[in-house]
Design an enzyme around this catalytic site. Structure first.
Site, mmCIF file in Angstrom:
data_model
loop_
_atom_site.group_PDB
_atom_site.id
_atom_site.type_symbol
_atom_site.label_atom_id
_atom_site.label_comp_id
_atom_site.label_asym_id
_atom_site.label_seq_id
_atom_site.Cartn_x
_atom_site.Cartn_y
_atom_site.Cartn_z
ATOM 1 N N HIS A 61 0.807 -1.218 0.000
ATOM 2 C CA HIS A 61 0.000 0.000 0.000
ATOM 3 C C HIS A 61 0.844 1.275 0.000
ATOM 4 C CE1 HIS A 61 -3.636 -2.468 1.579
ATOM 5 N NE2 HIS A 61 -3.148 -2.918 0.446
ATOM 6 N N ASP A 117 0.017 -7.383 -4.221
ATOM 7 C CA ASP A 117 -0.024 -8.408 -3.164
ATOM 8 C C ASP A 117 0.809 -9.640 -3.509
ATOM 9 O OD1 ASP A 117 -1.727 -6.856 -1.575
ATOM 10 O OD2 ASP A 117 -3.544 -7.766 -2.382
#
Ligand code: GLT
Ligand code: MN
Ligand code: MN
Length: 388
Positions: free
Chosen positions: A221, A258
């Site tokens: 993130h 991810d």
């Protein structure tokens, strides 16, 4: 090599949603069967994980009847006990169902905010029943595409109200949970509120019980936004707010990839492990990542084993770095302070002001100093690359 074999004391955990990821993306269908919660516990325990983490609906379907919920949780608890696996963290899915398409705690619609709080209270009940210590809040869809549709100041107030409500709920029920807020800059919304770990840290101080709330930073993130993840984690550590961490891999300025921990930007992964280990961080080393879409079931477990193995390899490299005499001599030299000038800066006083004000500092000579960072970085890289 047994050095890289995960142990319970390493506190490696995986979200049920990570190994259960079916590889669906905006351009393509699922490519494999979902791993069930029970199988996730069985397989991850074989690989040496400490536990699994979950969203309410990773375990109990959103429309399950109360009896079904009880049956599922009872069965799951038995599998956990049989495999000596824990659930240190739980969270609420506040993003999947269409009711949340314009946000949950920051929805314009009070009824939707109430539904989100109701769902979080139930999720907290499940977390407590499973002995979770940390409850994560990742907003998911707390944001907007159309800026004029929501007052961003109001949105923050609603977010605060909902979190305060849930802090109150935990206290009222004497739940020993701590909350960890997870920031993300964008995706799935065009822009998300409280988009960085630093923003979360500032927001936490405005809540009813700041001591109960910390952060859950995620590698991907901060990296998506081109920010330095290690620095974000350091700020959380400095404030005593690193309650949990989401480890994965990510290329800068892309969608939320991810990826397997350590599969991208190995130097940053190394520095992150170094920060966690050197700081004495005691929490879970949680992997919030997905196997590549190319993988079948075997690849899912290769992915999980790889996350943990890479962490342990990097941990061993950190040990080498910390024991390396040449590197340590360079580092000592960098902060050497034979005249004890640093201590005069610890706090303002008349005496310190006199001393600092009167120091004869040779600006020109000091500006000519070479720092030797080329050498330091090369030695660091050689540790990481395994030749040192
Ligand atoms: C989801 C998200 C993650 C969050 C999880 C917790 S769910 O996979 O992408 O970053 O940590 O809600
Ligand atoms: Mn995450
Ligand atoms: Mn992510």
């Amino acid at each position: 090599m047994s050095l890289y074999q995960p142990k319970k004391s390493d506190r490696f955990t995986f979200g049920l949603w990570t190994v259960a990821n079916r590889g669906r993306d905006p351009f393509g269908e699922a490519v494999r069967e979902a791993v069930t919660p029970i199988r996730a516990v069985q397989e991850l325990s074989k690989l040496g994980a400490y536990g699994v983490n979950l969203h309410d609906n990773d375990l109990v379907p959103i429309d399950a009847a109360p009896s079904e919920r009880t049956r599922i949780i009872t069965e799951f608890k038995k599998v956990l006990a049989d495999h000596d696996m824990k659930v240190p963290m739980a969270t609420t899915n506040l993003f999947y169902d269409p009711i949340f398409k314009d946000g949950a705690f920051t929805s314009n619609d009070a009824k939707i905010r109430a539904y989100a709080v109701q769902k979080a209270m139930r999720g907290i009940d499940v977390g407590v029943e499973l002995n979770a210590e940390i409850y994560v809040f990742w907003g998911g869809r707390e944001g907007t595409e159309v800026e004029s549709s929501k007052n961003p100041v109001e949105a923050l107030k609603w977010m605060r109200e909902c979190l305060n409500f849930l802090i109150g709920y935990c206290k009222d029920n004497r739940y020993p949970l701590k909350f960890a807020l997870e920031a993300k800059p964008n995706e799935p919304r065009g822009d998300l509120y409280l988009s960085t770990t630093g923003a979360m840290l500032a927001f936490i101080e405005t809540l009813d019980d700041p001591a109960m709330v910390g952060v859950n930073p995620e590698v991907a993130h901060e990296t998506m936004a081109g920010l330095n993840f290690v620095h974000a984690v350091a700020q959380a550590i400095d404030r005593g707010k690193l309650f949990h961490i989401d480890l994965n891999g990510q290329k800068m300025s892309r969608f939320d990839q991810d990826l397997r921990f350590g599969s991208e930007d190995i130097k940053t992964a190394f520095m992150l492990v170094k920060l966690l280990e050197d700081s004495g961080y005691q929490g879970s080393r949680h992997f919030d990542a997905h196997p590549y879409r190319t993988e079948d079931d075997a690849g899912v477990w290769d992915f999980a084993a790889g996350c943990m193995r890479t962490y342990l390899i990097l941990k061993e490299k950190v040990h080498r770095f910390n024991q390396d005499e040449e590197i340590q001599a360079i580092l000592r030299n960098l902060t050497a302070d034979p005249e004890k000038i640093g201590s005069s800066l610890h706090a303002y006083s008349k005496a310190n002001a006199t001393r600092v004000g009167g120091l004869a500092i040779d600006r020109i000579a000091t500006g000519k100093r070479g720092y030797g960072y080329e050498k330091l970085d090369q030695l660091t890289m050689e540790i990481i690359m395994g030749v040192r």
